[in-house]
Write an enzyme that holds these catalytic residues in place. Structure first.
Site, PDB file in Angstrom:
ATOM      1  N   ASP A  16       0.886  -1.337   0.121  1.00  0.00           N
ATOM      2  CA  ASP A  16      -0.090  -0.027   0.206  1.00  0.00           C
ATOM      3  C   ASP A  16       1.075   1.023   0.250  1.00  0.00           C
ATOM      4  O   ASP A  16       1.173   2.432   0.979  1.00  0.00           O
ATOM      5  CB  ASP A  16      -0.945   0.227   1.457  1.00  0.00           C
ATOM      6  CG  ASP A  16      -1.785  -1.564   1.306  1.00  0.00           C
ATOM      7  OD1 ASP A  16      -2.084  -1.866   0.725  1.00  0.00           O
ATOM      8  OD2 ASP A  16      -1.301  -1.898   2.223  1.00  0.00           O
ATOM      9  N   GLU A  23     -11.410  -0.997  -1.919  1.00  0.00           N
ATOM     10  CA  GLU A  23     -11.188  -0.404  -1.163  1.00  0.00           C
ATOM     11  C   GLU A  23      -9.985   0.801  -1.551  1.00  0.00           C
ATOM     12  O   GLU A  23      -9.739   1.436  -2.806  1.00  0.00           O
ATOM     13  CB  GLU A  23     -10.150  -1.284  -0.564  1.00  0.00           C
ATOM     14  CG  GLU A  23      -8.919  -2.556  -1.113  1.00  0.00           C
ATOM     15  CD  GLU A  23      -8.654  -3.711   0.282  1.00  0.00           C
ATOM     16  OE1 GLU A  23      -8.758  -3.573   0.859  1.00  0.00           O
ATOM     17  OE2 GLU A  23      -7.949  -4.452  -1.205  1.00  0.00           O
TER      18      GLU A  23
HETATM   19  O1  FUB Z   1      -3.161  -3.902   3.423  1.00  0.00           O
HETATM   20  C1  FUB Z   1      -4.528  -4.066   4.112  1.00  0.00           C
HETATM   21  C2  FUB Z   1      -5.331  -4.023   2.343  1.00  0.00           C
HETATM   22  O2  FUB Z   1      -5.270  -4.589   2.090  1.00  0.00           O
HETATM   23  C3  FUB Z   1      -5.724  -2.139   2.425  1.00  0.00           C
HETATM   24  O3  FUB Z   1      -5.525  -1.404   3.320  1.00  0.00           O
HETATM   25  C4  FUB Z   1      -5.824  -2.435   0.840  1.00  0.00           C
HETATM   26  O4  FUB Z   1      -5.854  -1.346  -0.060  1.00  0.00           O
HETATM   27  C5  FUB Z   1      -5.370  -3.872   0.903  1.00  0.00           C
HETATM   28  O5  FUB Z   1      -4.317  -3.574  -0.006  1.00  0.00           O
END
Ligand code: FUB
Length: 744
Positions: free
Chosen positions: A338, A511
């Site tokens: 991320d 997300e």
């Molecule tokens: O890293 C945990 C979660 O997985 C992140 O918050 C998302 O964007 C995905 O990459």
């Protein structure tokens, strides 16, 4: 006829009684086997070592209680961080090093890349306290004195131990510099006996607290009386010398503590008591109370063992360091995901999340596990600095200190201050799901001060903070869709209502939004699962205004070719080029929630739309010809195969395998400078091969002799090459594997 003096008889009787007490203790312990008391494990343990050195005499007196064993991990490295693991025996055993905790704690440490030293020490029958801790301090100094011989990395030496071994491991940690406990076992007094961390498994660390603070001490003190050589009652003050808690001071190293709630040998209050005292002294510490855990029994599941190795890893990497990587993945010292990249103070700063070996499960499946954040910087996208841990879950006032849910973060600058936004699971009673917090610093790399509360008006995961050209700052996050709002001047709450940004987009938003501006256009980019049952692509929408309305434009990066379910990214313009940072699971092929950050260049069409980015191995960093060029991170490959160098240590990187004539790899943009090299240096192995190494238009044939092990070969060359060049390595005959090539 022999006559005995009455004290001698008394002493003998006492010894016999102590022995009986010890045996009784041991027998009662059999109700909870699988721990570390010597003899309770099956003798045939498959120890996960690559090399073992047994019965080394660390004191030079040829006594069994002064012998130790060394185990080196299977992963290949020049030097290994070290853990000295001490068996439990209520201090009664002087020879349990070969039978205790090998299949549990020792194997977990070996699998995580730690060399393990298992020492014997004098029992309470051999000598009285402080002989036992003096032996352990002798072992620590021995490790330092013998670092080179046994491939020990003396920059990290920890102790670990179970029960009385936990006591000694903890005491070694808290009593650094205490002269009365130092002794001179084995000499090596020019070396320090301090350790960098400790793991306490069910240790009795405060023998004056065995009744857990109760007004009357009803504890049977037989083992500690045996080791001290006098009775507890009436000597309570003198007993304090034995306690690890007695020596705590702010200079002590971090300690991780494990204790079972159903421990029937060492009271479960010992763990929390130790934790509280360490925490009060400002020592980094973590406490794992294991529900239903006994004295060894039920204590060694994967979750607890990983919590120990994760803790040691965290301590080792807490302060960061520098490393060089111009290829993908770019972060090679730990997992990272991320990535949010920004240009601050003329450098690229990277704020990724930090995956660790998982101890979290979701519906029975291993899940994301993230407990802190590191920040990285680079001026040239090749030389990176890890500035260390900037925010840790244990320090978040509103957060759950053991949730391991510190997901994708971001950072923005305002009036010379840096605001770091991060998602985290709240403490009980302070919300559900995820909250978004903020920490503030004067420099991008900290130190950060974490705000008391979450950012009011937000709720969800993966905050992105975007500063527009007029200085207005927006926060965008994922929580039942993509939402955005202006951040208020105080940066701790939103101003006005949050706006839903994705209502017109195709379904499948998951997300991680990232917003940026290029010219007059705003880009809202995010992970999108476009296929039923598919994995995440990266897609985008464009608008003339930060809070929309946005027009969906499509995918700019396809699903991960290696099956990583998530992807998460950022765009940044640096020195006239645009870059896309994202992640795959390159260093964890079997588990896609241990990810690694990558970077590739990104280009835009005239109308501002994004030309889809194809992930490369080569990445964007520049190299000098004299660097070790990992050609397995090629720009082009025909026929050759790539595989991991070490299946026990994926972080060791990759190798190129040449088996068929004309197998070839090209590695672009290598700077030969103004002076032509006089030799080609190559790390290779194989059955023997003829290769052609080309630099630009010039080539050189080289013969690699057969070598079973990795060998660094030097081959003279007269190639007159200077300046920026591509290099190509091609197989003419035979077969071989190449780790790296260099021109010197
Ligand atoms: O890293 C945990 C979660 O997985 C992140 O918050 C998302 O964007 C995905 O990459």
């Amino acid at each position: 006829m022999t006559t005995y003096r009455s004290e001698t008889i008394l002493l003998m009787m006492k010894k016999i009684l102590l022995l009986i007490a010890g045996l009784a203790g041991a027998i009662s312990l059999q109700a909870q086997p699988a721990g570390g008391f010597g003899g309770f494990q099956m003798p045939k343990i498959d120890v996960h070592s690559s090399a073992e050195f047994k019965d080394i005499d660390y004191a030079g007196d040829d006594q069994v209680y002064h012998k130790l064993d060394v185990y080196l991990p299977r992963m290949q490295k020049d030097f290994y961080p070290v853990v000295i693991h001490i068996y439990g025996s209520a201090w009664y055993s002087n020879n349990s090093k070969g039978v205790a905790d090998l299949g549990t704690i020792v194997n977990a440490l070996l699998d995580a890349g730690y060399a393990v030293v298992c020492p014997n020490h004098r029992s309470s029958q051999d000598a009285k306290f402080p002989a036992q801790i003096q032996d352990i301090k002798g072992v620590i100094r021995w490790v330092r004195a013998n670092a080179e011989k046994y491939q020990f990395d003396p920059t990290f030496i920890a102790t670990s131990g179970f029960s009385s071994g936990g006591h000694l491991a903890s005491l070694a940690a808290t009593s650094g510099g205490v002269q009365e406990l130092e002794g001179d076992v084995g000499g090596n007094l020019q070396y320090s006996s301090r350790v960098h961390a400790a793991a306490d498994w069910s240790g009795p660390v405060d023998l004056n607290y065995m009744s857990c603070g109760g007004t009357t001490d009803t504890w049977n003190h037989a083992p500690e009386e045996a080791v001290m050589g006098f009775s507890f009652v009436g000597n309570e003050e003198r007993f304090k010398a034995l306690n690890a808690t007695n020596y705590i001071d702010p200079s002590d190293p971090p300690v991780v503590i494990f204790h079972g709630t159903a421990d029937n040998v060492v009271p479960p209050c010992q763990g929390p008591h130790f934790y509280e005292l360490l925490d009060k002294a400002g020592i980094r510490t973590e406490l794992y109370m294991v529900e239903g855990g006994g004295h060894g029994f039920n204590m060694y599941d994967e979750k607890n063992l990983r919590s120990m190795t994760n803790f040691f890893d965290k301590v080792r990497f807490e302060k960061g360091g520098s490393f060089i990587t111009g290829t993908n993945p770019i972060i090679t010292n730990q997992f990272s995901a991320d990535p949010s990249a920004h240009v601050f103070e003329g450098k690229i700063y990277l704020f990724p999340s930090h995956d660790i070996k998982t101890v979290n499960f979701q519906r029975g499946e291993p899940w994301f596990c993230m407990s802190d954040y590191h920040v990285y910087s680079s001026e040239d996208l090749t030389h990176w600095t890890d500035h260390g841990n900037i925010v840790d879950q244990k320090d978040v006032p509103w957060g759950n200190p053991t949730a391991n849910s510190m997901w994708a973060p971001d950072c923005v600058e305002k009036n010379g201050k840096y605001y770091f936004y991060f998602p985290n699971a709240p403490q009980r009673g302070r919300g559900f799901g995820f909250g978004i917090g903020v920490a503030v610093a004067d420099k991008p790399y900290g130190p950060y001060k974490i705000e008391e509360n979450t950012v009011q008006g937000t709720g969800g995961i993966d905050p992105c903070v975007f500063k527009d050209n007029d200085g207005t700052i927006y926060i965008i996050w994922s929580g039942m869709g993509l939402r955005g709002a202006k951040l208020a001047d105080n940066m701790t709450e939103i101003e006005g209502p949050a706006v839903r940004l994705d209502e017109t987009f195709p379904k499948g938003q998951t997300e991680g939004p990232f917003m940026f501006r290029r010219g007059d256009k705003y880009y809202l980019t995010y992970p999108w699962v476009r296929l039923d049952g598919g994995t995440e692509t990266l897609c985008y929408a464009m608008s003339d205004s930060p809070l929309g309305p946005y027009e969906f434009k499509g995918v700019f990066m396809d699903e991960s070719p290696v099956g990583c379910w998530t992807n998460h990214h950022s765009f940044v313009e640096y020195k006239g080029e645009w870059y896309l940072f994202y992640h795959h699971n390159d260093f964890s092929p079997e588990f896609d929630k241990n990810r690694s950050v990558r970077v590739d260049k990104v280009y835009f069409r005239e109308d501002g739309t994004i030309i889809p980015v194809i992930p490369t191995w080569r990445g964007v960093g520049y190299f000098k010809a004299s660097d070790e060029l990992n050609i397995d991170r090629y720009s082009e490959c025909v026929g050759a195969k790539v595989d991991y160098l070490d299946k026990y240590n994926y972080f060791a990187g990759w190798k190129t395998i040449f088996t068929q004539t004309y197998d070839r790899v090209r590695f672009n943009e290598v700077d030969f400078g103004a002076k032509a090299p006089s030799k080609i240096v190559m790390r290779a192995k194989g059955k023997g091969a003829s290769l052609r190494v080309s630099v630009g238009n010039l080539g050189k044939s080289i013969i690699l002799p057969a070598c079973d092990d990795w060998t660094v070969l030097e081959i003279p060359t007269t190639m007159k090459v200077t300046g920026m060049q591509d290099i190509t390595v091609e197989l003419i005959d035979g077969s071989c594997e190449v780790d790296w090539i260099s021109f010197r």
